[in-house]
Design an enzyme around this catalytic site. Structure first.
Site, short mmCIF file in Angstrom:
data_model
loop_
_atom_site.label_atom_id
_atom_site.label_comp_id
_atom_site.label_asym_id
_atom_site.label_seq_id
_atom_site.Cartn_x
_atom_site.Cartn_y
_atom_site.Cartn_z
N LYS A 39 9.43 28.25 35.71
CA LYS A 39 9.99 27.63 34.50
C LYS A 39 10.60 26.26 34.85
CE LYS A 39 14.36 30.04 35.33
NZ LYS A 39 15.17 31.24 34.99
N ARG A 137 23.08 38.75 27.77
CA ARG A 137 22.38 37.50 27.51
C ARG A 137 21.19 37.88 26.65
NH1 ARG A 137 20.01 33.46 32.23
NH2 ARG A 137 18.40 35.06 32.31
N HIS A 169 17.88 41.75 33.62
CA HIS A 169 18.30 40.65 34.50
C HIS A 169 19.73 40.89 34.96
CE1 HIS A 169 17.72 36.67 36.16
NE2 HIS A 169 18.77 36.17 35.54
N ARG A 225 11.21 39.00 40.34
CA ARG A 225 11.03 37.66 39.75
C ARG A 225 11.79 36.66 40.61
NH1 ARG A 225 13.05 40.79 35.63
NH2 ARG A 225 14.94 39.52 35.67
N TYR A 271 31.61 1.27 39.19
CA TYR A 271 32.40 1.37 37.96
C TYR A 271 33.81 1.90 38.22
CZ TYR A 271 28.20 0.67 35.10
OH TYR A 271 27.09 0.16 34.51
N CYS A 322 26.10 5.78 39.39
CA CYS A 322 25.70 5.11 38.16
C CYS A 322 24.41 5.76 37.63
CB CYS A 322 25.45 3.63 38.43
SG CYS A 322 26.84 2.80 39.24
N ASP A 324 21.38 4.52 37.43
CA ASP A 324 20.16 4.19 38.17
C ASP A 324 20.38 3.99 39.65
OD1 ASP A 324 18.97 3.78 35.55
OD2 ASP A 324 20.15 1.92 35.55
C1 LIG Z 1 15.30 32.02 36.11
C2 LIG Z 1 15.07 33.47 36.08
C3 LIG Z 1 14.71 34.18 37.24
C4 LIG Z 1 14.70 33.55 38.61
O1 LIG Z 1 16.02 33.51 39.10
P1 LIG Z 1 16.33 33.01 40.60
O2 LIG Z 1 17.76 33.28 40.77
O3 LIG Z 1 16.02 31.55 40.62
O4 LIG Z 1 15.46 33.79 41.50
C5 LIG Z 1 14.37 35.51 37.12
N1 LIG Z 1 14.39 36.12 35.91
C6 LIG Z 1 14.78 35.49 34.78
C7 LIG Z 1 14.80 36.22 33.51
C8 LIG Z 1 15.15 34.16 34.84
O5 LIG Z 1 15.56 33.54 33.72
#
Ligand SMILES: *Cc1c(COP(=O)(O)O)cnc(C)c1O
Length: 406
Positions: A39, A137, A169, A225, A271, A322, A324
């Site tokens: 992602k 979540r 998750h 994941r 700055y 800054c 850039d």
């Molecule tokens: C981003 C994400 C992951 C990966 O998490 P990491 O901590 O980068 O391994 C896995 N599952 C879901 C649902 C996520 O949003």
């Protein structure tokens, strides 16, 4: 490090490191399979080349947040299993169903949206059911779960959907001893049992992110994941460094000095003039700023700031970051316009790492790499997953090709 001469700044991404990192995760979690999470443009590393490298390294799934990210993979000819887990009302899901993208379902409305798309596409939709095991979540709450399962069972029987997975998750897998980890696992077990009681085969069970993949063995189930680990960074640097986990950071952020000059003691810099040179010193300008993802919170705070490697030594940012550019205080080191400046990388040459920047800026390494701006060109090195003429690229559809969206 080969900095392309024509570029002021570049993010070099080592595809061989990506493939090896996936291998390190696989060895750790096997027999569970690995979903490489790509992602957000592969955490800033470049979606398509990284996806191919991850598949070449042994990932069998790809994970993204949004449907449009999954369709971008399909358009690139990547036919591997892809899961997209954030659905919002109004998204046209028909192209995703046609392209064989797996969609996460967490509520009655999203199930109905997926079913409608399946009917229009004339093909069964592949879904993963998301249950909230305690993070609050995404995911169906324990109260919503039974009704969702009943609706899913009906749609499976009607041939609208196929359940390929059930998932959740973690909130705190980077603290494996946190009581929430065992509580979430218990809630997941209960949700899986409930699915079976409602006549729904949960399919592939997945709960682990990178941290859980490494540190919570009971959470590996059928599939993990892995995001951050794929990019070579430790999901819990306090518990184990990336190197200890067999990971190598894939991204190096580098630039060429644009300006170098000598200033007297007492010169205010950048700055707000928040930094004053203590002695006569050399200042160097690096053409990367917060517009490129250098965190403004890494500005000089009177005590410390982000550090950039020039000429084999790290030098601190003088004053504020800054949009850039940043100014470095080189002291009496010599440097010239065009010299390489390493903002972060694997650390092998003494440069700072994404973890170092996260520390200075009060954030996490996920954010440091993902925020590298769209203005910074990505250059991919290594050969993992790179299609060569006459060879089928990693992830190309094996059998009947899925319909590729326009
Ligand atoms: C981003 C994400 C992951 C990966 O998490 P990491 O901590 O980068 O391994 C896995 N599952 C879901 C649902 C996520 O949003």
């Amino acid at each position: 490090m080969d900095l392309p001469p024509e570029l002021p700044a570049v993010a070099l991404v080592d595809l061989d490191a990506v493939a090896r990192n996936v291998g390190a995760v696989r060895r750790r979690v096997g027999p569970a399979a690995v979903m490489a999470v790509v992602k957000a443009d592969a955490y800033g590393h470049g979606l398509v080349p990284v996806a191919r490298a991850a598949l070449a390294g042994g990932a069998t799934w790809l994970g993204v947040a949004h449907v449009h990210e999954a369709l971008a993979l399909r358009r690139a000819g990547i036919g591997a299993d892809v899961l997209a887990w954030i659905l919002t009302p109004g998204t046209d899901l028909v192209p995703a169903v046609r392209a064989g993208v797996d969609l996460s379902v967490a509520a009655a409305w999203s199930l109905e949206a997926v079913v409608a798309a399946a009917r229009e596409a004339g093909r069964r939709a592949r879904v993963h059911l998301e249950v909230d095991t305690g993070m609050s979540r995404g995911g169906a709450s324990p109260a919503e779960w039974p009704a969702l399962l009943d609706a899913v069972a009906d749609h499976v029987a009607a041939g609208d959907v196929e359940v390929r997975g059930t998932w959740a998750h973690f909130a705190s897998a980077d603290v494996p001893a946190d009581p929430s980890v065992t509580a979430q696992l218990a809630a997941f077990e209960a949700a899986l049992a409930s699915a079976r009681e409602h006549g729904v085969d949960p399919g592939l069970r997945h709960h682990a992110n990178s941290a859980a993949a490494f540190f919570v063995p009971q959470a590996r189930y059928d599939l993990v994941r892995a995001g951050l680990a794929v990019y070579g960074l430790s999901p819990a640097p306090d518990l184990a460094t990336g190197a200890e986990l067999g990971l190598v950071p894939a991204m190096t952020l580098a630039a060429r000095l644009a300006h170098v000059r000598r200033v007297p003691a007492g010169a205010g810099v950048s700055y707000g003039l928040t930094y004053t040179t203590a002695t006569d010193t050399t200042l160097a300008l690096v053409p990367l700023g917060y517009g490129d993802g250098v965190p403004r919170h890494a500005s000089w705070d009177g005590r410390r700031s982000g550090e950039v490697l020039v000429g084999g030594a790290r030098h601190r940012i003088a004053g504020r970051v800054c949009m850039d550019q940043v100014v470095l205080d080189l002291g009496d080191a010599t440097a010239a316009p065009g010299d390489a400046a390493l903002v972060f990388g694997p650390g092998a040459d003494g440069e700072a790492t994404a973890d170092d920047w996260a520390q200075v800026a009060g954030t996490i390494s996920w954010e440091v790499v993902t925020r590298v701006g769209a203005r910074v060109p990505r250059r991919h090195t290594g050969t993992a997953g790179v299609p060569t003429p006459g060879q089928t690229p990693a992830g190309a559809p094996a059998g009947a090709p899925a319909e590729v969206p326009a």
